[in-house]
Design a protein around this motif. Structure first.
Motif, PDB file in Angstrom:
ATOM      1  N   VAL A 177      24.811  29.421  21.300  1.00  0.00           N
ATOM      2  CA  VAL A 177      25.413  29.862  22.257  1.00  0.00           C
ATOM      3  C   VAL A 177      26.732  30.000  22.756  1.00  0.00           C
ATOM      4  O   VAL A 177      27.617  29.046  22.305  1.00  0.00           O
ATOM      5  CB  VAL A 177      24.610  29.089  23.649  1.00  0.00           C
TER       6      VAL A 177
ATOM      7  N   ALA B 180      19.246  26.740  26.820  1.00  0.00           N
ATOM      8  CA  ALA B 180      19.590  28.333  26.777  1.00  0.00           C
ATOM      9  C   ALA B 180      19.121  28.929  25.267  1.00  0.00           C
ATOM     10  O   ALA B 180      18.951  30.151  25.338  1.00  0.00           O
ATOM     11  CB  ALA B 180      21.290  28.301  26.591  1.00  0.00           C
ATOM     12  N   GLN B 181      19.314  28.531  24.378  1.00  0.00           N
ATOM     13  CA  GLN B 181      18.611  28.863  22.928  1.00  0.00           C
ATOM     14  C   GLN B 181      17.321  29.121  23.169  1.00  0.00           C
ATOM     15  O   GLN B 181      16.782  30.301  22.512  1.00  0.00           O
ATOM     16  CB  GLN B 181      18.671  27.682  21.879  1.00  0.00           C
TER      17      GLN B 181
ATOM     18  N   TRP C 237      19.146  32.791  25.617  1.00  0.00           N
ATOM     19  CA  TRP C 237      20.479  33.212  26.304  1.00  0.00           C
ATOM     20  C   TRP C 237      21.572  32.942  25.261  1.00  0.00           C
ATOM     21  O   TRP C 237      21.671  31.626  24.680  1.00  0.00           O
ATOM     22  CB  TRP C 237      20.859  32.234  27.276  1.00  0.00           C
ATOM     23  N   SER C 238      22.334  33.750  24.896  1.00  0.00           N
ATOM     24  CA  SER C 238      23.278  33.643  23.905  1.00  0.00           C
ATOM     25  C   SER C 238      24.674  33.813  24.164  1.00  0.00           C
ATOM     26  O   SER C 238      25.754  33.368  23.454  1.00  0.00           O
ATOM     27  CB  SER C 238      23.120  34.762  22.829  1.00  0.00           C
ATOM     28  N   ARG C 239      24.923  33.997  25.678  1.00  0.00           N
ATOM     29  CA  ARG C 239      26.236  34.306  25.935  1.00  0.00           C
ATOM     30  C   ARG C 239      26.265  33.457  27.660  1.00  0.00           C
ATOM     31  O   ARG C 239      25.495  34.014  28.496  1.00  0.00           O
ATOM     32  CB  ARG C 239      26.520  35.573  26.408  1.00  0.00           C
ATOM     33  N   ILE C 240      27.175  32.733  27.831  1.00  0.00           N
ATOM     34  CA  ILE C 240      27.442  31.930  28.923  1.00  0.00           C
ATOM     35  C   ILE C 240      28.703  31.959  29.548  1.00  0.00           C
ATOM     36  O   ILE C 240      29.861  32.005  28.767  1.00  0.00           O
ATOM     37  CB  ILE C 240      26.619  30.379  28.897  1.00  0.00           C
TER      38      ILE C 240
ATOM     39  N   ASN D 151      18.631  39.284  37.534  1.00  0.00           N
ATOM     40  CA  ASN D 151      19.334  38.935  36.023  1.00  0.00           C
ATOM     41  C   ASN D 151      20.235  37.986  35.830  1.00  0.00           C
ATOM     42  O   ASN D 151      20.914  37.823  34.674  1.00  0.00           O
ATOM     43  CB  ASN D 151      20.376  40.324  36.049  1.00  0.00           C
ATOM     44  N   TYR D 152      20.529  37.333  36.938  1.00  0.00           N
ATOM     45  CA  TYR D 152      21.545  36.319  36.961  1.00  0.00           C
ATOM     46  C   TYR D 152      20.915  34.796  36.969  1.00  0.00           C
ATOM     47  O   TYR D 152      19.912  34.702  37.662  1.00  0.00           O
ATOM     48  CB  TYR D 152      22.596  36.361  38.038  1.00  0.00           C
ATOM     49  N   SER D 153      21.438  33.902  36.308  1.00  0.00           N
ATOM     50  CA  SER D 153      21.064  32.587  36.192  1.00  0.00           C
ATOM     51  C   SER D 153      22.082  31.513  36.584  1.00  0.00           C
ATOM     52  O   SER D 153      23.205  31.728  35.788  1.00  0.00           O
ATOM     53  CB  SER D 153      20.297  32.313  34.972  1.00  0.00           C
TER      54      SER D 153
ATOM     55  N   TYR E 139      25.975  36.925  32.509  1.00  0.00           N
ATOM     56  CA  TYR E 139      24.765  36.629  33.468  1.00  0.00           C
ATOM     57  C   TYR E 139      24.164  35.315  33.598  1.00  0.00           C
ATOM     58  O   TYR E 139      23.240  35.058  34.558  1.00  0.00           O
ATOM     59  CB  TYR E 139      23.471  37.627  33.200  1.00  0.00           C
ATOM     60  N   VAL E 140      24.586  34.328  32.801  1.00  0.00           N
ATOM     61  CA  VAL E 140      24.329  32.931  32.839  1.00  0.00           C
ATOM     62  C   VAL E 140      25.417  32.109  33.201  1.00  0.00           C
ATOM     63  O   VAL E 140      26.332  32.141  32.388  1.00  0.00           O
ATOM     64  CB  VAL E 140      23.626  32.602  31.397  1.00  0.00           C
TER      65      VAL E 140
END
Length: 161
Positions: A93, A59-60, A64-67, A157-159, A129-130
């Motif tokens: 994250v 993620a880093q 991605w910083s927000r899950i 946009n979604y993972s 979005y993750v």
């Protein structure tokens, strides 16, 4: 060769340790990494805390910083999500939304309704979005089907992990 289930593998691992036989497991319980208790056991899948750390690193690296976390209320999923909750922040994250799908719903439709509402209220409204999901087949199918209905699957946009 041991069981997939950590509970059964714990018993199996102690037994083979005492009789000196080797064993192999796919179980991901971090407890099984204790070589004093499970010296004869070899795992071919990393423990929950290890893969959660790898997930945080991934993620880093992607940025991605927000899950968001989605799981079921069984021990396997709970342990995996707990590991992500601990490991992800070590890589910058943040876990900003989470929900658990209970096994106690009286119908599939009530489970679908709950999942749909949680995807909207917990995930979409918080602009998450993750997603990291830990669920067995039937619950995972409900989660993905409801996410698809909300346009959260085909949208780039979604993972989903």
């Amino acid at each position: 060769i041991g069981a997939l289930n950590s509970g059964v593998t714990n018993v199996f691992g102690h037994y083979i340790h005492h009789i000196g036989y080797p064993g192999v497991t796919l179980s991901s319980s971090p407890t099984l990494s204790n070589k004093n208790a499970y010296s004869s056991l070899v795992r071919i899948f990393p423990s929950d805390d290890k893969w959660a750390g790898y997930l945080g690193l991934l993620a880093q690296k992607i940025g991605w910083s927000r899950i968001g976390l989605i799981s079921t209320d069984d021990d396997f999923s709970s342990n995996q999500i707990k590991a992500v909750r601990v490991e992800a922040p070590k890589f910058g994250v943040d876990v900003v939304g989470e929900f658990v799908v209970s096994s106690s719903f009286d119908s599939v439709e009530s489970k679908r309704s709950y999942v749909r509402n949680q995807l909207i209220e917990t995930m979409q409204q918080n602009k998450i979005y993750v997603f990291v999901i830990s669920a067995f087949f039937e619950d995972a199918r409900v989660i993905f089907e409801e996410a698809h209905k909300l346009g959260m699957i085909a949208d780039e946009n979604y993972s989903w992990l």
